[in-house]
Design a protein around this motif. Structure first.
Motif, PDB file in Angstrom:
ATOM      1  N   ILE A  14       0.840  -1.465   0.106  1.00 56.17           N
ATOM      2  CA  ILE A  14       0.129  -0.105  -0.093  1.00 56.17           C
ATOM      3  C   ILE A  14       1.169   1.275  -0.054  1.00 56.17           C
ATOM      4  CG2 ILE A  14      -1.685   1.427   1.310  1.00 56.17           C
ATOM      5  CD1 ILE A  14      -2.475  -1.574   2.423  1.00 56.17           C
ATOM      6  N   ASP A  15       0.444   2.217  -0.934  1.00 58.36           N
ATOM      7  CA  ASP A  15       1.082   3.409  -0.804  1.00 58.36           C
ATOM      8  C   ASP A  15       0.544   4.285   0.120  1.00 58.36           C
ATOM      9  OD1 ASP A  15       1.689   6.236  -1.684  1.00 58.36           O
ATOM     10  OD2 ASP A  15       1.226   6.160  -3.585  1.00 58.36           O
ATOM     11  N   TYR A  16       0.990   4.408   1.255  1.00 61.32           N
ATOM     12  CA  TYR A  16       0.564   5.069   2.511  1.00 61.32           C
ATOM     13  C   TYR A  16       0.786   6.610   2.298  1.00 61.32           C
ATOM     14  CZ  TYR A  16      -0.151   0.813   5.106  1.00 61.32           C
ATOM     15  OH  TYR A  16      -0.645  -0.144   5.585  1.00 61.32           O
ATOM     16  N   ASP A  17       1.338   7.267   1.101  1.00 61.61           N
ATOM     17  CA  ASP A  17       1.560   8.789   0.960  1.00 61.61           C
ATOM     18  C   ASP A  17       0.199   9.223   0.329  1.00 61.61           C
ATOM     19  OD1 ASP A  17       4.096   9.177   2.123  1.00 61.61           O
ATOM     20  OD2 ASP A  17       4.733   8.223   0.191  1.00 61.61           O
ATOM     21  N   HIS A  18      -0.473   8.105  -0.331  1.00 56.44           N
ATOM     22  CA  HIS A  18      -1.713   8.701  -1.084  1.00 56.44           C
ATOM     23  C   HIS A  18      -2.815   8.102  -0.496  1.00 56.44           C
ATOM     24  CE1 HIS A  18       1.192   9.542  -4.636  1.00 56.44           C
ATOM     25  NE2 HIS A  18       1.363  10.437  -3.874  1.00 56.44           N
ATOM     26  N   CYS A  19      -2.706   7.179   0.209  1.00 52.74           N
ATOM     27  CA  CYS A  19      -4.108   6.360   0.859  1.00 52.74           C
ATOM     28  C   CYS A  19      -4.771   7.451   1.813  1.00 52.74           C
ATOM     29  CB  CYS A  19      -3.592   5.133   1.524  1.00 52.74           C
ATOM     30  SG  CYS A  19      -5.066   4.689   2.459  1.00 52.74           S
ATOM     31  N   LYS A  20      -6.151   7.566   1.927  1.00 50.19           N
ATOM     32  CA  LYS A  20      -6.921   8.272   2.745  1.00 50.19           C
ATOM     33  C   LYS A  20      -7.702   7.678   3.745  1.00 50.19           C
ATOM     34  CE  LYS A  20      -7.552  11.917  -0.934  1.00 50.19           C
ATOM     35  NZ  LYS A  20      -8.224  11.978  -2.456  1.00 50.19           N
ATOM     36  N   GLY A  21      -7.426   6.333   3.459  1.00 51.26           N
ATOM     37  CA  GLY A  21      -8.075   5.269   4.567  1.00 51.26           C
ATOM     38  C   GLY A  21      -9.715   4.940   4.486  1.00 51.26           C
ATOM     39  N   CYS A  22     -10.065   5.077   3.154  1.00 49.51           N
ATOM     40  CA  CYS A  22     -11.536   5.007   2.878  1.00 49.51           C
ATOM     41  C   CYS A  22     -12.136   3.526   3.383  1.00 49.51           C
ATOM     42  CB  CYS A  22     -11.849   5.316   1.570  1.00 49.51           C
ATOM     43  SG  CYS A  22     -11.135   4.445   0.457  1.00 49.51           S
ATOM     44  N   GLY A  23     -11.218   2.624   3.229  1.00 50.30           N
ATOM     45  CA  GLY A  23     -11.466   1.124   3.254  1.00 50.30           C
ATOM     46  C   GLY A  23     -12.306   0.404   2.205  1.00 50.30           C
ATOM     47  N   VAL A  24     -12.435   1.082   0.999  1.00 47.72           N
ATOM     48  CA  VAL A  24     -12.969   0.399  -0.084  1.00 47.72           C
ATOM     49  C   VAL A  24     -12.249  -0.950  -0.455  1.00 47.72           C
ATOM     50  CG1 VAL A  24     -13.268   0.137  -2.702  1.00 47.72           C
ATOM     51  CG2 VAL A  24     -14.152   2.349  -1.259  1.00 47.72           C
ATOM     52  N   CYS A  25     -11.062  -1.064  -0.193  1.00 51.49           N
ATOM     53  CA  CYS A  25     -10.136  -2.037  -0.512  1.00 51.49           C
ATOM     54  C   CYS A  25     -10.400  -3.238   0.434  1.00 51.49           C
ATOM     55  CB  CYS A  25      -8.498  -1.715  -0.366  1.00 51.49           C
ATOM     56  SG  CYS A  25      -8.116  -1.194   0.980  1.00 51.49           S
ATOM     57  N   VAL A  26     -10.803  -2.936   1.569  1.00 51.42           N
ATOM     58  CA  VAL A  26     -11.042  -4.006   2.652  1.00 51.42           C
ATOM     59  C   VAL A  26     -12.353  -4.771   2.185  1.00 51.42           C
ATOM     60  CG1 VAL A  26     -11.807  -4.615   4.862  1.00 51.42           C
ATOM     61  CG2 VAL A  26      -9.728  -3.048   4.487  1.00 51.42           C
ATOM     62  N   GLU A  27     -13.325  -3.690   1.774  1.00 51.77           N
ATOM     63  CA  GLU A  27     -14.788  -4.165   1.378  1.00 51.77           C
ATOM     64  C   GLU A  27     -14.542  -5.160   0.424  1.00 51.77           C
ATOM     65  OE1 GLU A  27     -18.186  -3.687   2.586  1.00 51.77           O
ATOM     66  OE2 GLU A  27     -16.732  -3.450   4.314  1.00 51.77           O
ATOM     67  N   VAL A  28     -13.869  -4.864  -0.817  1.00 52.04           N
ATOM     68  CA  VAL A  28     -14.046  -5.627  -2.029  1.00 52.04           C
ATOM     69  C   VAL A  28     -12.956  -6.952  -1.865  1.00 52.04           C
ATOM     70  CG1 VAL A  28     -14.594  -3.541  -3.511  1.00 52.04           C
ATOM     71  CG2 VAL A  28     -12.031  -4.231  -3.262  1.00 52.04           C
ATOM     72  N   CYS A  29     -12.405  -7.027  -0.890  1.00 49.29           N
ATOM     73  CA  CYS A  29     -11.145  -8.333  -0.713  1.00 49.29           C
ATOM     74  C   CYS A  29     -12.187  -9.573  -0.604  1.00 49.29           C
ATOM     75  CB  CYS A  29     -10.695  -7.829   0.482  1.00 49.29           C
ATOM     76  SG  CYS A  29      -9.210  -9.254   0.615  1.00 49.29           S
ATOM     77  N   PRO A  30     -12.133 -10.554  -1.430  1.00 46.41           N
ATOM     78  CA  PRO A  30     -12.873 -11.740  -1.511  1.00 46.41           C
ATOM     79  C   PRO A  30     -12.318 -12.676  -0.596  1.00 46.41           C
ATOM     80  CG  PRO A  30     -11.537 -11.705  -3.439  1.00 46.41           C
ATOM     81  CD  PRO A  30     -11.049 -10.449  -2.465  1.00 46.41           C
ATOM     82  N   THR A  31     -11.162 -12.732   0.157  1.00 45.83           N
ATOM     83  CA  THR A  31     -10.489 -14.088   0.804  1.00 45.83           C
ATOM     84  C   THR A  31     -11.105 -14.145   2.255  1.00 45.83           C
ATOM     85  OG1 THR A  31      -8.805 -12.463   1.484  1.00 45.83           O
ATOM     86  CG2 THR A  31      -8.235 -13.925  -0.392  1.00 45.83           C
ATOM     87  N   ASN A  32     -10.946 -14.962   2.790  1.00 47.25           N
ATOM     88  CA  ASN A  32     -11.462 -15.443   4.239  1.00 47.25           C
ATOM     89  C   ASN A  32     -10.203 -15.940   4.872  1.00 47.25           C
ATOM     90  OD1 ASN A  32     -12.986 -16.157   6.232  1.00 47.25           O
ATOM     91  ND2 ASN A  32     -14.056 -17.737   5.561  1.00 47.25           N
TER      92      ASN A  32
END
Lengths: 148, 317
Positions: free
Chosen positions: A102-120
Motif C-alpha cells: 500500500i502506498d501510504y502517502d496517497h491512501c486516505k483510509g476510505c476502506g474500499v479495498c477491505v470491502e472488495v477483498c474476497p478472501t477469508n
C-alpha cells in the motif's frame, strides 16, 4: 522492487502546508508540467521509470487525512487485483500481476479495498493509524467457519 | 498499440497509471475510480477537458496536477466545447501538415459532472454532438451538485433530500424524476451512448474502449456514488453501486447509432429498489409511513423502465 514501494520522490510535500499560493499569485493560463522530461511515451512507463516534476501530485501526500489505515497481509492474498482496480487513490501498488503493498502517502483510509477483498479472512483490514503493520499482522483473525 | 487488455483483472492490472494519487477527492469517491480506469484503458495520448466540478477542483489544486496527460480546465458549461475545439484544431493541423508528431494516436475526452451535463452544459454538449466531433464525453453522474454542497440537479431522482429540495414535515424532497439523458443523447445523434457503473469494471472498461475507438461523438453516463451527499460510509462505494445495478435503478446498457439498444448487464437476482434506497441517508425519510406511496412509485417506475429497455432491445429500433 523495494524502490517501487518507497519511491523517494513520492509524498515529499504535505498538501497545502509548504507551498501555499494566494489567488493573486496565480497567473492566467498557467501550464503545469507533470514531468521533467519528454512525456510522449508516459503511458508505457511505470511510476518508478518516470521523472515526475514537483508539480505532479504524485510528489504530494494526503497521509494526514487518515484516521484508520489498511494493512496488507501477503500470506492470505490471492492477487485477484480487486483492491487495485477499485482503489480511488491509486494507492494499491501492483506489479507483474502481484500486489506489492500500500502506498501510504496517497491512501486516505476510505476502506474500499477491505470491502472488495474476497478472501477469508480478508487480506486487507483496517487498523488504527498509530499501530505498526507488524502488530496488526500479529493479531490477524483466523479463518471464519461457514455457518451451516 | 492503442487499446490495453481488459480480458481479466490480472491482465488489466499490468496497465500503467496516468491518474496520480494525492488529489483531494473525498475518501471513497467513485470519480477517481472511473477516471483512473478510463486512462488505464488506452495507451493513446489523451487530451482531456474537465469543466468545473468536484473532479476539476480536486485534481488541479495549484500548484499541483494529478493528470499525467494533456488536460484542460474550462468553465462550468464547456467540457464538450473544449474537447471539440481541440479536436477540430488537431484535424486542421493534421490536414495542413503542421503537427510535430502526426502519426501519434490521440483521443479526445471530456469529463463533466451531472450538473454540468444535465443542466448547465447541456446546450454546448448537444452542439458538439450535433457537429459530429470525434470525442468521448463522460458524465460522472452523482445525481447532485456535490461540489457546492449538494443542490439538486435534473439528474437527482425523486424523493432524494438535497440542500435545495430538503425533506421535512411538508416535503419528501426532490419532486421530479431523473432526466433520461441516455435517450436524449441517442436522439441527438451520438454514435455510441452507454451507461456504466464502476462496480462492473469490465463492462465499464469495454464501454470506454468502444467509445474511444469509434470515430464520432460518444456519450457515457457513469454512475458515481457520492459518499458525502448520498450519505453513506466511504467504504461502501462499491456496495452501493452494486445495489444500484442489481436493483435496476441504474441499468447498464448501450445504444449504438441511436437505434441498436443492447443491455450489457443482467443481474442474476434482481433486488428490490427498497434495498438500494435504504442504504443511503438521502432517502431515509422515504421509510416513514406517510411516504410509502413514493417507495411504490419508485419500484413501479424502475420496473417499467426495465420492461421498456428489454422491448427496445428486442425490437432493434
Amino acid at each position: 522492487m523495494s524502490n517501487v514501494l518507497s519511491n523517494e520522490k513520492r509524498g515529499m510535500h504535505e498538501l497545502g502546508a509548504e507551498k501555499k499560493v494566494g489567488w493573486d499569485e496565480v497567473t492566467h493560463g498557467v501550464v503545469l508540467h507533470s514531468f521533467e522530461d519528454d512525456a510522449t511515451d508516459v503511458a508505457m512507463r511505470k511510476a518508478e521509470d518516470r521523472k515526475y516534476s514537483e508539480f505532479s501530485s504524485y510528489t504530494a501526500t494526503v497521509a494526514s487525512w487518515r484516521v484508520i489505515k489498511p494493512v496488507y497481509n501477503r500470506d492470505i492474498c490471492i492477487d485477484c487485483q480487486n483492491c487495485w482496480v477499485w482503489c480511488p487513490d491509486s494507492s494499491i501498488i501492483s506489479r507483474d500481476k502481484q500486489i506489492l503493498g500500500i502506498d501510504y502517502d496517497h491512501c486516505k483510509g476510505c476502506g474500499v479495498c477491505v470491502e472488495v477483498c474476497p478472501t477469508n479472512p480478508k487480506s486487507l483490514l483496517m487498523f488504527g493509524e498509530a499501530m505498526s503493520s507488524e502488530d496488526a499482522i500479529a493479531q490477524w483473525p483466523v479463518k471464519e467457519k461457514k455457518e451451516k | 498499440m492503442a487499446i490495453t487488455s481488459v480480458k481479466n483483472l490480472k491482465e488489466f492490472s499490468t496497465t500503467n497509471e496516468r491518474f496520480e494519487g494525492a488529489h483531494l477527492l473525498c475518501p471513497g469517491c467513485a470519480h477517481s475510480m472511473i477516471v483512473r480506469e478510463l486512462m488505464n484503458c488506452s495507451d493513446d495520448n489523451l487530451v482531456i477537458s474537465t469543466n468545473t466540478g468536484c473532479l476539476e477542483v480536486s485534481t488541479a489544486v495549484y500548484p499541483y496536477t494529478s493528470w499525467d496527460t494533456s488536460w484542460i480546465h474550462i468553465g462550468f458549461e464547456n467540457a464538450a466545447t473544449a474537447a471539440a475545439g481541440a479536436e477540430a484544431m488537431y484535424k486542421a493541423r493534421k490536414r495542413k501538415g503542421t503537427l510535430k508528431n502526426p502519426d501519434a494516436p490521440v483521443k479526445f475526452v471530456a469529463f463533466g459532472g451531472d450538473g454540468s451535463t444535465y443542466d448547465i452544459g447541456f446546450q454546448w454538449l448537444s452542439g458538439a454532438v450535433e457537429r459530429g466531433h470525434n470525442f468521448t464525453y463522460i458524465c460522472l453522474d452523482n445525481e447532485n451538485y456535490a461540489n457546492t454542497g449538494g443542490q439538486r440537479s435534473s439528474s437527482t431522482p425523486i424523493g432524494a433530500s438535497t440542500t435545495t429540495a430538503p425533506a421535512g414535515r411538508v416535503s419528501y424532497g426532490e419532486k421530479r424524476n431523473k432526466k433520461d439523458m441516455m435517450a436524449i443523447m441517442a436522439a441527438n445523434g451520438a454514435s455510441y451512448v452507454a451507461q456504466v457503473a464502476p462496480n462492473k469494471w469490465k463492462n465499464m472498461a469495454q464501454a470506454f474502449q468502444k467509445a474511444l475507438s469509434i470515430d464520432g461523438p460518444c456519450y457515457i453516463n457513469a454512475l458515481s456514488a457520492c459518499t458525502t451527499e448520498w450519505k453513506f460510509d466511504p467504504k461502501d462505494t462499491i456496495n452501493i453501486s452494486d445495489l444500484a445495478t442489481d436493483s435496476l435503478v441504474f441499468p447498464l446498457y448501450e445504444i449504438i447509432d441511436g437505434t441498436e439498444l443492447n443491455i450489457t448487464y443482467r443481474p442474476k437476482n434482481v433486488l428490490p429498489v427498497k434495498d438500494y434506497l435504504a442504504a443511503q441517508g438521502r432517502f431515509k425519510h422515504l421509510f416513514k409511513p406517510e411516504n410509502a406511496h413514493i417507495l411504490e412509485e419508485w419500484q413501479k417506475r424502475v420496473d417499467e423502465k426495465w420492461e421498456y429497455l428489454q422491448r427496445r432491445e428486442e425490437a432493434r429500433v
